[in-house]
Design a protein around this motif. Structure first.
Motif, PDB file in Angstrom:
ATOM      1  N   VAL A 102       0.867  -1.183   0.000  1.00 40.53           N
ATOM      2  CA  VAL A 102       0.000   0.000   0.000  1.00 40.53           C
ATOM      3  C   VAL A 102       0.902   1.231   0.000  1.00 40.53           C
ATOM      4  O   VAL A 102       1.795   1.356   0.844  1.00 40.53           O
ATOM      5  CB  VAL A 102      -0.923   0.039   1.231  1.00 40.53           C
ATOM      6  N   VAL A 103       0.707   2.099  -0.977  1.00 40.83           N
ATOM      7  CA  VAL A 103       1.424   3.377  -1.019  1.00 40.83           C
ATOM      8  C   VAL A 103       0.407   4.472  -0.749  1.00 40.83           C
ATOM      9  O   VAL A 103      -0.562   4.632  -1.494  1.00 40.83           O
ATOM     10  CB  VAL A 103       2.112   3.610  -2.376  1.00 40.83           C
ATOM     11  N   ASP A 104       0.618   5.224   0.319  1.00 39.89           N
ATOM     12  CA  ASP A 104      -0.356   6.213   0.778  1.00 39.89           C
ATOM     13  C   ASP A 104       0.113   7.612   0.384  1.00 39.89           C
ATOM     14  O   ASP A 104       0.936   8.234   1.051  1.00 39.89           O
ATOM     15  CB  ASP A 104      -0.508   6.119   2.294  1.00 39.89           C
ATOM     16  N   CYS A 105      -0.440   8.098  -0.737  1.00 40.58           N
ATOM     17  CA  CYS A 105      -0.022   9.396  -1.282  1.00 40.58           C
ATOM     18  C   CYS A 105      -0.769  10.572  -0.678  1.00 40.58           C
ATOM     19  O   CYS A 105      -0.320  11.718  -0.833  1.00 40.58           O
ATOM     20  CB  CYS A 105      -0.235   9.418  -2.803  1.00 40.58           C
ATOM     21  N   VAL A 106      -1.905  10.333  -0.057  1.00 41.24           N
ATOM     22  CA  VAL A 106      -2.759  11.449   0.353  1.00 41.24           C
ATOM     23  C   VAL A 106      -3.148  11.342   1.822  1.00 41.24           C
ATOM     24  O   VAL A 106      -4.282  11.638   2.206  1.00 41.24           O
ATOM     25  CB  VAL A 106      -4.014  11.544  -0.550  1.00 41.24           C
ATOM     26  N   ALA A 107      -2.196  10.949   2.657  1.00 37.87           N
ATOM     27  CA  ALA A 107      -2.423  10.950   4.106  1.00 37.87           C
ATOM     28  C   ALA A 107      -1.927  12.285   4.638  1.00 37.87           C
ATOM     29  O   ALA A 107      -0.731  12.465   4.865  1.00 37.87           O
ATOM     30  CB  ALA A 107      -1.689   9.793   4.759  1.00 37.87           C
ATOM     31  N   TYR A 108      -2.839  13.215   4.826  1.00 40.81           N
ATOM     32  CA  TYR A 108      -2.459  14.569   5.213  1.00 40.81           C
ATOM     33  C   TYR A 108      -2.636  14.849   6.699  1.00 40.81           C
ATOM     34  O   TYR A 108      -2.239  15.913   7.184  1.00 40.81           O
ATOM     35  CB  TYR A 108      -3.268  15.586   4.407  1.00 40.81           C
ATOM     36  N   PHE A 109      -3.243  13.911   7.414  1.00 43.35           N
ATOM     37  CA  PHE A 109      -3.461  14.069   8.846  1.00 43.35           C
ATOM     38  C   PHE A 109      -2.959  12.822   9.565  1.00 43.35           C
ATOM     39  O   PHE A 109      -3.034  11.714   9.022  1.00 43.35           O
ATOM     40  CB  PHE A 109      -4.945  14.286   9.145  1.00 43.35           C
ATOM     41  N   PRO A 110      -2.437  12.980  10.776  1.00 39.40           N
ATOM     42  CA  PRO A 110      -1.953  11.805  11.509  1.00 39.40           C
ATOM     43  C   PRO A 110      -3.000  10.704  11.648  1.00 39.40           C
ATOM     44  O   PRO A 110      -2.665   9.520  11.580  1.00 39.40           O
ATOM     45  CB  PRO A 110      -1.571  12.391  12.873  1.00 39.40           C
ATOM     46  N   GLU A 111      -4.248  11.093  11.812  1.00 42.01           N
ATOM     47  CA  GLU A 111      -5.309  10.097  11.934  1.00 42.01           C
ATOM     48  C   GLU A 111      -5.413   9.242  10.681  1.00 42.01           C
ATOM     49  O   GLU A 111      -5.719   8.046  10.757  1.00 42.01           O
ATOM     50  CB  GLU A 111      -6.649  10.790  12.211  1.00 42.01           C
ATOM     51  N   ASP A 112      -5.140   9.836   9.514  1.00 45.13           N
ATOM     52  CA  ASP A 112      -5.161   9.070   8.270  1.00 45.13           C
ATOM     53  C   ASP A 112      -4.166   7.917   8.331  1.00 45.13           C
ATOM     54  O   ASP A 112      -4.457   6.791   7.909  1.00 45.13           O
ATOM     55  CB  ASP A 112      -4.800   9.964   7.074  1.00 45.13           C
ATOM     56  N   VAL A 113      -2.970   8.204   8.835  1.00 54.56           N
ATOM     57  CA  VAL A 113      -1.927   7.181   8.919  1.00 54.56           C
ATOM     58  C   VAL A 113      -2.279   6.148   9.979  1.00 54.56           C
ATOM     59  O   VAL A 113      -2.097   4.938   9.777  1.00 54.56           O
ATOM     60  CB  VAL A 113      -0.560   7.820   9.227  1.00 54.56           C
ATOM     61  N   ARG A 114      -2.801   6.612  11.105  1.00 53.26           N
ATOM     62  CA  ARG A 114      -3.160   5.699  12.196  1.00 53.26           C
ATOM     63  C   ARG A 114      -4.200   4.690  11.730  1.00 53.26           C
ATOM     64  O   ARG A 114      -4.079   3.476  11.971  1.00 53.26           O
ATOM     65  CB  ARG A 114      -3.693   6.494  13.385  1.00 53.26           C
ATOM     66  N   VAL A 115      -5.209   5.161  11.027  1.00 56.04           N
ATOM     67  CA  VAL A 115      -6.265   4.265  10.557  1.00 56.04           C
ATOM     68  C   VAL A 115      -5.735   3.331   9.470  1.00 56.04           C
ATOM     69  O   VAL A 115      -5.990   2.128   9.478  1.00 56.04           O
ATOM     70  CB  VAL A 115      -7.469   5.080  10.038  1.00 56.04           C
ATOM     71  N   ALA A 116      -4.959   3.878   8.535  1.00 51.99           N
ATOM     72  CA  ALA A 116      -4.465   3.068   7.422  1.00 51.99           C
ATOM     73  C   ALA A 116      -3.534   1.966   7.897  1.00 51.99           C
ATOM     74  O   ALA A 116      -3.602   0.825   7.413  1.00 51.99           O
ATOM     75  CB  ALA A 116      -3.758   3.947   6.399  1.00 51.99           C
ATOM     76  N   THR A 117      -2.650   2.269   8.844  1.00 55.55           N
ATOM     77  CA  THR A 117      -1.728   1.240   9.322  1.00 55.55           C
ATOM     78  C   THR A 117      -2.453   0.179  10.137  1.00 55.55           C
ATOM     79  O   THR A 117      -1.966  -0.951  10.264  1.00 55.55           O
ATOM     80  CB  THR A 117      -0.596   1.850  10.166  1.00 55.55           C
ATOM     81  N   ASP A 118      -3.616   0.514  10.647  1.00 53.43           N
ATOM     82  CA  ASP A 118      -4.439  -0.487  11.332  1.00 53.43           C
ATOM     83  C   ASP A 118      -5.176  -1.359  10.309  1.00 53.43           C
ATOM     84  O   ASP A 118      -5.150  -2.593  10.392  1.00 53.43           O
ATOM     85  CB  ASP A 118      -5.432   0.202  12.265  1.00 53.43           C
ATOM     86  N   VAL A 119      -5.809  -0.721   9.338  1.00 54.72           N
ATOM     87  CA  VAL A 119      -6.559  -1.466   8.329  1.00 54.72           C
ATOM     88  C   VAL A 119      -5.627  -2.369   7.521  1.00 54.72           C
ATOM     89  O   VAL A 119      -5.970  -3.514   7.206  1.00 54.72           O
ATOM     90  CB  VAL A 119      -7.313  -0.493   7.398  1.00 54.72           C
ATOM     91  N   PHE A 120      -4.449  -1.871   7.189  1.00 51.55           N
ATOM     92  CA  PHE A 120      -3.513  -2.630   6.348  1.00 51.55           C
ATOM     93  C   PHE A 120      -2.356  -3.194   7.167  1.00 51.55           C
ATOM     94  O   PHE A 120      -1.225  -3.292   6.692  1.00 51.55           O
ATOM     95  CB  PHE A 120      -2.983  -1.729   5.231  1.00 51.55           C
ATOM     96  N   ALA A 121      -2.643  -3.590   8.384  1.00 47.18           N
ATOM     97  CA  ALA A 121      -1.598  -4.067   9.294  1.00 47.18           C
ATOM     98  C   ALA A 121      -0.895  -5.317   8.789  1.00 47.18           C
ATOM     99  O   ALA A 121       0.256  -5.583   9.162  1.00 47.18           O
ATOM    100  CB  ALA A 121      -2.203  -4.335  10.675  1.00 47.18           C
ATOM    101  N   ASP A 122      -1.537  -6.095   7.935  1.00 50.24           N
ATOM    102  CA  ASP A 122      -0.969  -7.372   7.505  1.00 50.24           C
ATOM    103  C   ASP A 122      -0.318  -7.334   6.123  1.00 50.24           C
ATOM    104  O   ASP A 122       0.103  -8.374   5.617  1.00 50.24           O
ATOM    105  CB  ASP A 122      -2.055  -8.457   7.513  1.00 50.24           C
TER     106      ASP A 122
END
Length: 359
Positions: A102-122
């Motif tokens: 997963v390449v996250d180009c549009v994570a502009y807020f810390p919450e975006d990263v927190r949620v994405a790393t949880d959803v794509f933890a595996d």
């Protein structure tokens, strides 16, 4: 298909003010990487990232809101529409794609990263696009793990403004580090100012246009402003290499390996345009008399901004020669009438200033 070395890591938070961890590789196992989900892939960095992974043989899916024309309608690139800020959208993408990367180009807020790393933890690799603006101290050069990151208050973390951009990106980095400590294969890539084809910000287009149209241009101060830039295709290749070879919990700077001064950029552009341009350095006093300030000019910086790229080069990365990068950049700008004129002084003001200084 590319092979991923998935690294177990032991991260220890550094004692520096930025709180950036130093991570050490543990056992190595190979994992085949076949598919990638690019979150945000239709405009600039994301667009080139989609192309980079597709050309490397990946099955590529892009997730966008669908508000702009899809540049890949005739290519073998799948498309999911949705708002990445909604967790349900990310979970749907995960279920439909089951991506290795997963390449996250549009994570502009810390919450975006927190949620994405949880959803794509595996996933085999989660790569967050941070920014050189995440650094919170002026060092030359700025180095990962050594130069402190910017602090970020709770208010800054949710405020969408230019002033909070760096702090938000820094806090996103810290979310990546925290996720890595929990076993997520999360990494960060920090580009400096990015230029190249399809750059909608048009900051660099201002100088492309000036050199194309005029034989004398003003550069603020002595023209020695040093703000390292990064060619967009090099950023895309860095994202792929970090996904394939990077270490979880680590950040990697991206920037041209040679950093021209502003005056040198004008000279480089003149060579691409096959023209002669006289650069006229103008000090703050003269600019002020014309109602201008140095930072009215795009990509001017009063203190050097230079990122060390040694860590990324250790993965086998290198930057594109400026002559090659600029030839492609200039061609696209001219083809699409990108001028960037609204991002710098108007030409009449500039011409009047040149006349006063050279009469």
């Amino acid at each position: 298909m590319p092979l991923q070395q998935t690294l177990g890591v032991d991260c220890q938070t550094a004692a520096d003010a930025g709180g950036e961890p130093h991570c050490f590789a543990g056992p190595v196992r190979e994992r085949r990487m076949d598919s990638v989900l690019v979150i945000g892939g239709g405009r600039f960095i994301g667009r080139h990232t989609v192309t980079e992974f597709r050309d490397a043989g990946y099955d590529v899916t892009m997730l966008t809101r669908g508000r702009r024309q899809n540049p890949f309608t005739n290519a073998e690139v799948a498309h999911i529409e949705g708002d990445r800020r909604e967790r349900d959208t990310l979970e749907t993408a995960r279920e439909r794609v089951n991506p290795d990367v997963v390449v996250d180009c549009v994570a502009y807020f810390p919450e975006d990263v927190r949620v994405a790393t949880d959803v794509f933890a595996d996933v085999g690799a989660y790569v967050y696009i941070s920014s050189g603006a995440a650094y919170g101290a002026e060092r030359t050069p700025k180095r990962e793990g050594e130069t402190p990151l910017a602090g970020c208050t709770a208010e800054q973390a949710t405020t969408d403004s230019a002033e909070t951009y760096g702090p938000r990106k820094a806090e996103g980095d810290r979310e990546v580090f925290a996720a890595a400590e929990d076993g997520v294969q999360a990494m960060s890539v920090r580009p400096t100012v990015v230029y190249g084809p399809y750059d909608y910000t048009e900051r660099f287009a201002y100088w492309v246009d000036r050199v194309a149209e005029y034989d004398r241009v003003v550069v603020p101060s002595d023209g020695l402003s040093l703000w390292q830039m990064a060619y967009v295709e090099d950023v895309a290749s860095a994202l792929r290499l970090v996904a394939e070879r990077g270490t979880a919990g680590e950040a990697y700077n991206v920037g041209d390996e040679h950093a021209p001064t502003l005056r040198e950029w004008v000279d480089l552009l003149a060579r691409v345009h096959e023209t002669d341009v006289e650069t006229i350095g103008v000090g703050e006093r003269e600019l002020r008399a014309a109602g201008l300030a140095p930072d009215d000019f795009p990509i001017y910086r009063d203190s050097p901004h230079l990122l060390s790229t040694a860590k990324l080069r250790g993965l086998g990365w290198s930057s594109t020669p400026h002559e090659t990068a600029l030839a492609v950049t200039v061609a696209e700008h001219l083809e699409n009438d990108r001028t960037g004129r609204e991002f710098g002084p108007d030409r009449d003001t500039e011409a009047a200033l040149i006349d006063r200084l050279t009469e």
